[in-house]
Scaffold this active site. Structure first.
Site, PDB file in Angstrom:
ATOM      1  CB  THR A  48      -0.959   0.032   1.219  1.00  0.00           C
ATOM      2  OG1 THR A  48      -0.189   0.254   2.409  1.00  0.00           O
ATOM      3  CG2 THR A  48      -1.759  -1.252   1.359  1.00  0.00           C
ATOM      4  N   GLY A  49       0.403   2.304  -0.638  1.00  0.00           N
ATOM      5  CA  GLY A  49       1.195   3.544  -0.706  1.00  0.00           C
ATOM      6  C   GLY A  49       2.498   3.298  -1.439  1.00  0.00           C
ATOM      7  CB  ALA A  50       3.375   0.806  -3.931  1.00  0.00           C
ATOM      8  CG  ASN A  51       1.996   6.880  -4.847  1.00  0.00           C
ATOM      9  OD1 ASN A  51       1.267   6.345  -4.017  1.00  0.00           O
ATOM     10  ND2 ASN A  51       2.356   8.149  -4.772  1.00  0.00           N
ATOM     11  N   GLY A  53       8.216   7.193  -1.950  1.00  0.00           N
ATOM     12  CA  GLY A  53       8.841   6.953  -0.644  1.00  0.00           C
ATOM     13  C   GLY A  53       9.258   5.508  -0.390  1.00  0.00           C
ATOM     14  CE1 TYR A 203       2.676   9.182  10.937  1.00  0.00           C
ATOM     15  CE2 TYR A 203       4.241   9.216  12.767  1.00  0.00           C
ATOM     16  CZ  TYR A 203       3.889   8.789  11.498  1.00  0.00           C
ATOM     17  OH  TYR A 203       4.733   7.947  10.787  1.00  0.00           O
TER      18      TYR A 203
HETATM   19  N1  LIG Z   1       9.474   9.049   6.471  1.00  0.00           N
HETATM   20  C1  LIG Z   1       9.698   8.785   7.752  1.00  0.00           C
HETATM   21  O1  LIG Z   1      10.608   9.355   8.385  1.00  0.00           O
HETATM   22  C2  LIG Z   1       8.850   7.763   8.472  1.00  0.00           C
HETATM   23  C3  LIG Z   1       9.147   7.490   9.813  1.00  0.00           C
HETATM   24  C4  LIG Z   1       8.389   6.554  10.495  1.00  0.00           C
HETATM   25  C5  LIG Z   1       7.348   5.905   9.839  1.00  0.00           C
HETATM   26  N2  LIG Z   1       7.077   6.203   8.530  1.00  0.00           N
HETATM   27  C6  LIG Z   1       5.958   5.482   7.906  1.00  0.00           C
HETATM   28  O2  LIG Z   1       6.371   4.925   6.677  1.00  0.00           O
HETATM   29  C7  LIG Z   1       5.253   4.787   5.800  1.00  0.00           C
HETATM   30  C8  LIG Z   1       5.627   5.311   4.423  1.00  0.00           C
HETATM   31  O3  LIG Z   1       5.861   6.690   4.519  1.00  0.00           O
HETATM   32  P1  LIG Z   1       6.858   7.497   3.568  1.00  0.00           P
HETATM   33  O4  LIG Z   1       7.866   8.089   4.431  1.00  0.00           O
HETATM   34  O5  LIG Z   1       7.245   6.693   2.406  1.00  0.00           O
HETATM   35  O6  LIG Z   1       5.871   8.695   3.145  1.00  0.00           O
HETATM   36  P2  LIG Z   1       5.372   9.254   1.745  1.00  0.00           P
HETATM   37  O7  LIG Z   1       6.516   9.426   0.831  1.00  0.00           O
HETATM   38  O8  LIG Z   1       4.538  10.436   2.080  1.00  0.00           O
HETATM   39  O9  LIG Z   1       4.440   8.064   1.208  1.00  0.00           O
HETATM   40  C9  LIG Z   1       3.204   7.802   1.801  1.00  0.00           C
HETATM   41  C10 LIG Z   1       2.409   6.908   0.869  1.00  0.00           C
HETATM   42  O10 LIG Z   1       1.121   6.672   1.463  1.00  0.00           O
HETATM   43  C11 LIG Z   1       0.141   6.949   0.482  1.00  0.00           C
HETATM   44  N3  LIG Z   1      -1.153   7.361   1.014  1.00  0.00           N
HETATM   45  C12 LIG Z   1      -1.448   8.449   1.759  1.00  0.00           C
HETATM   46  N4  LIG Z   1      -2.777   8.514   1.967  1.00  0.00           N
HETATM   47  C13 LIG Z   1      -3.316   7.432   1.348  1.00  0.00           C
HETATM   48  C14 LIG Z   1      -4.639   6.947   1.185  1.00  0.00           C
HETATM   49  N5  LIG Z   1      -5.696   7.600   1.671  1.00  0.00           N
HETATM   50  N6  LIG Z   1      -4.840   5.807   0.501  1.00  0.00           N
HETATM   51  C15 LIG Z   1      -3.792   5.136  -0.048  1.00  0.00           C
HETATM   52  N7  LIG Z   1      -2.520   5.549   0.057  1.00  0.00           N
HETATM   53  C16 LIG Z   1      -2.289   6.684   0.750  1.00  0.00           C
HETATM   54  C17 LIG Z   1       0.740   8.083  -0.347  1.00  0.00           C
HETATM   55  O11 LIG Z   1       0.039   8.219  -1.578  1.00  0.00           O
HETATM   56  P3  LIG Z   1      -0.058   9.688  -2.277  1.00  0.00           P
HETATM   57  O12 LIG Z   1       1.289   9.987  -2.822  1.00  0.00           O
HETATM   58  O13 LIG Z   1      -1.117   9.504  -3.316  1.00  0.00           O
HETATM   59  O14 LIG Z   1      -0.471  10.642  -1.187  1.00  0.00           O
HETATM   60  C18 LIG Z   1       2.153   7.561  -0.488  1.00  0.00           C
HETATM   61  O15 LIG Z   1       2.197   6.573  -1.490  1.00  0.00           O
HETATM   62  C19 LIG Z   1       4.108   5.547   6.467  1.00  0.00           C
HETATM   63  O16 LIG Z   1       3.254   4.626   7.110  1.00  0.00           O
HETATM   64  C20 LIG Z   1       4.810   6.395   7.514  1.00  0.00           C
HETATM   65  O17 LIG Z   1       3.983   6.698   8.606  1.00  0.00           O
HETATM   66  C21 LIG Z   1       7.806   7.106   7.837  1.00  0.00           C
END
Ligand SMILES: NC(=O)c1ccc[n+]([C@@H]2O[C@H](COP(=O)([O-])OP(=O)(O)OC[C@H]3O[C@@H](n4cnc5c(N)ncnc54)[C@H](OP(=O)(O)O)[C@@H]3O)[C@@H](O)[C@H]2O)c1
Length: 326
Positions: A48-51, A53, A203
């Protein structure tokens, strides 16, 4: 250096020291790498959210391991762009884009129905999608956005796909939480933020909820296995990925994002580095049969004590069943 004058020598020395320091800092913060060479030929994975990050890098890695990878994204164009990016590195890989908006129970149900109809196995479900510190926004069904997307949506999705996961030998459910869960609270009096809302607290609460879900799901699957002698239950892994330079800060004001960019570059993991613990939980051979544990930097870590409250976890499950009409 003998042909250089004193000021040129000073500049060269400063340059070397700065470069070395930057290199050492970036090395220090890059985290562990998943060492597994496991191939996933014939296996199906949903991310999920594979587009973008971490999710996109996870999907890319699993595609190079020859899995059939389903990119579950809410925006078809962004999903197709990610698929194109992945296919550049894995021209023979099987990468499929499907629409999933975790902020809509209708979308989650229709995605799950489609998967149950079209897929005959599901080896790994990676609950990766997430939102970070948005203003007070609500999902299509009226849930506060972080609680709705980061927790409730993935609760519903996982439960709807559970039978297919159970049918697949040695399947895995991987849940991406966050170290910030330690600041979370499950407040049953105001679970949907009708009275109070704080972006940061919201969060942490959502990540604590998804981690409690991971433990409770493991507990229920283990009880199920004991009572029905079904030894084929999925394993559940929960992890925190570290701090990663992704689009997570999209809700921050632009000036904050600009100010943060050198810090992010220097101290944060790249998305590829941030995906390593997710990949580890999805593929590592030594984790086969292990379940209900928490990971960081490709190794097991103790659960935070807040996650261990079994009464709260049970109540949260029951409340979530009602909220999602499971
Ligand atoms: N980055 C960090 O430092 C960090 C730290 C701890 C945990 N995390 C966790 O890691 C995971 C990935 O985060 P990331 O850092 O890769 O962030 P990101 O680059 O913002 O990616 C988040 C992804 O989730 C998708 N998403 C958001 N709302 C959605 C919805 N309603 N339905 C389906 N998909 C949805 C986004 O799609 P869109 O592009 O369409 O919005 C995007 O593909 C998250 O669960 C985050 O909480 C991240």
């Amino acid at each position: 250096m003998s042909s250089l004058n004193e000021s040129q020598k000073t500049i060269a020395t400063v340059g070397i020291v700065v470069t070395l320091t930057v290199y050492l800092i970036r090395r220090r913060f890059r985290g562990a790498t998943c060492k597994s060479l496991a191939l996933l030929k014939g296996k199906t994975v949903i991310v999920t959210g594979a587009n973008t990050g971490i999710g996109r890098e996870t999907a890319l890695d699993l595609a190079t391991r020859e899995a059939r990878v389903i990119l579950a994204c809410r925006d078809v164009q962004k999903g197709e762009n990610a698929a194109k990016y992945i296919r550049k590195y894995t021209p023979d890989g099987e990468v499929v884009v499907k629409i999933l908006d975790l902020a809509s129970m209708k979308s989650i149900r229709s995605f799950s129905e489609d998967i149950l109809k079209t897929e005959n196995r599901l080896d790994v479900l990676i609950n990766n999608a997430g939102v970070f510190r948005p203003p007070l926004l609500r999902t299509e069904d009226g849930f506060e956005l972080q609680f709705g997307v980061n927790y409730l949506g993935q609760f519903l999705l996982t439960n709807l796909l559970l039978d297919l996961l159970k049918k697949t030998d040695s399947s895995r459910i991987v849940i991406v939480a966050s170290a910030l869960l330690k600041r979370g609270r499950i407040n049953f009096e105001d679970i949907n933020c009708e009275k109070n809302y704080s972006k940061a607290q919201g969060y942490s609460n959502s990540k604590l909820a998804i981690a409690m879900f991971a433990r409770e799901l493991h507990k229920r699957l283990s009880a199920d296995a004991e009572s029905s002698s079904n030894g084929n239950n999925p394993s559940v892994y929960c992890l925190h990925p570290g701090v990663i330079d992704t689009e997570m800060s999209r809700y921050f004001p632009m000036f904050v994002r600009v100010l943060l960019s050198p810090i992010r570059w220097l101290f944060f993991k790249t998305p590829k580095q941030g995906a390593q613990t997710t990949i580890y939980c999805a593929v590592a051979g030594e984790l086969k049969g292990v379940s209900g544990r928490y990971y960081g930097d490709c190794k097991e870590e103790p659960w935070h004590k807040a996650v261990l409250d079994e009464d709260v976890a049970k109540k949260l499950w029951e409340v979530s069943e009602k909220m999602t009409k499971l």
